[in-house]
Design a protein around this motif. Structure first.
Motif, PDB file in Angstrom:
ATOM      1  N   ASP A  37     -20.022  28.641  23.780  1.00  0.00           N
ATOM      2  CA  ASP A  37     -20.768  27.265  23.555  1.00  0.00           C
ATOM      3  C   ASP A  37     -21.793  26.846  24.034  1.00  0.00           C
ATOM      4  N   ALA A  39     -22.836  25.481  26.626  1.00  0.00           N
ATOM      5  CA  ALA A  39     -22.946  24.543  27.176  1.00  0.00           C
ATOM      6  C   ALA A  39     -24.308  24.389  27.892  1.00  0.00           C
ATOM      7  N   ASN A  96     -18.708  16.056  30.875  1.00  0.00           N
ATOM      8  CA  ASN A  96     -19.378  15.866  29.332  1.00  0.00           C
ATOM      9  C   ASN A  96     -20.428  15.895  29.572  1.00  0.00           C
ATOM     10  N   THR A  99     -22.186  19.369  27.983  1.00  0.00           N
ATOM     11  CA  THR A  99     -22.084  19.855  26.343  1.00  0.00           C
ATOM     12  C   THR A  99     -21.923  19.161  25.315  1.00  0.00           C
ATOM     13  N   HIS A 102     -25.773  19.633  24.487  1.00  0.00           N
ATOM     14  CA  HIS A 102     -25.755  20.807  23.839  1.00  0.00           C
ATOM     15  C   HIS A 102     -25.347  20.638  22.639  1.00  0.00           C
ATOM     16  N   GLU A 103     -24.222  19.478  22.102  1.00  0.00           N
ATOM     17  CA  GLU A 103     -23.306  19.415  20.752  1.00  0.00           C
ATOM     18  C   GLU A 103     -24.991  18.628  20.113  1.00  0.00           C
TER      19      GLU A 103
END
Length: 135
Positions: A37, A39, A96, A99, A102-103
């Motif tokens: 992912d 992240a 979080n 993450t 990154h998202e």
């Protein structure tokens, strides 16, 4: 067991051992062994010179995120947001942060049809997540 059968088994064993010895090298060359992912990937931020917002100063960012990512939401009201990936408290947002950065950086969040972050809001999130997640 015949000599030719022993020789065949030895050759097969040697081939398997060779393949097993090379497997880690192939995984590294193909990108294996890394988290999928990514992240934490985001823009380069110079935390020594950046003005880093506090969590408490980012209400416009969190108001958009908590449309789906709030601990008080359940079921369909989360709009497929994973349970536990929340931004309605400092502790949850800090957990979080990488993450989320990154998202957003990859364009995966927020999803189409939901309130988008402005460039300034994205920049706030990147600086906050990259530079210590101050409360």
């Amino acid at each position: 067991m015949t000599h030719s059968r022993v020789r065949t088994l030895f050759t097969d064993l040697r081939t398997w051992l060779f393949a097993l010895a090379l497997a880690p090298l192939a995984a590294v060359a193909c990108g294996g062994g890394e988290e999928s992912d990514d992240a934490g990937d985001g823009p380069e931020i110079d935390c020594a010179t950046a003005t880093v917002p506090k969590f408490s100063e980012m209400s416009t960012v969190w108001n958009k995120c908590t449309t789906c990512h709030a601990s008080t939401l359940t079921g369909a009201s989360r709009v497929n947001a994973p349970v536990g990936v929340d931004f309605d408290t400092y502790a949850a947002a800090k957990t979080n942060a990488a993450t989320a950065m990154h998202e957003v950086y990859e364009g995966a969040m927020p999803p189409a049809g939901l309130p988008a972050l402005s460039e300034d809001e994205e920049d706030q999130l990147y600086r906050w997540a990259s530079c210590g997640t101050p409360e």
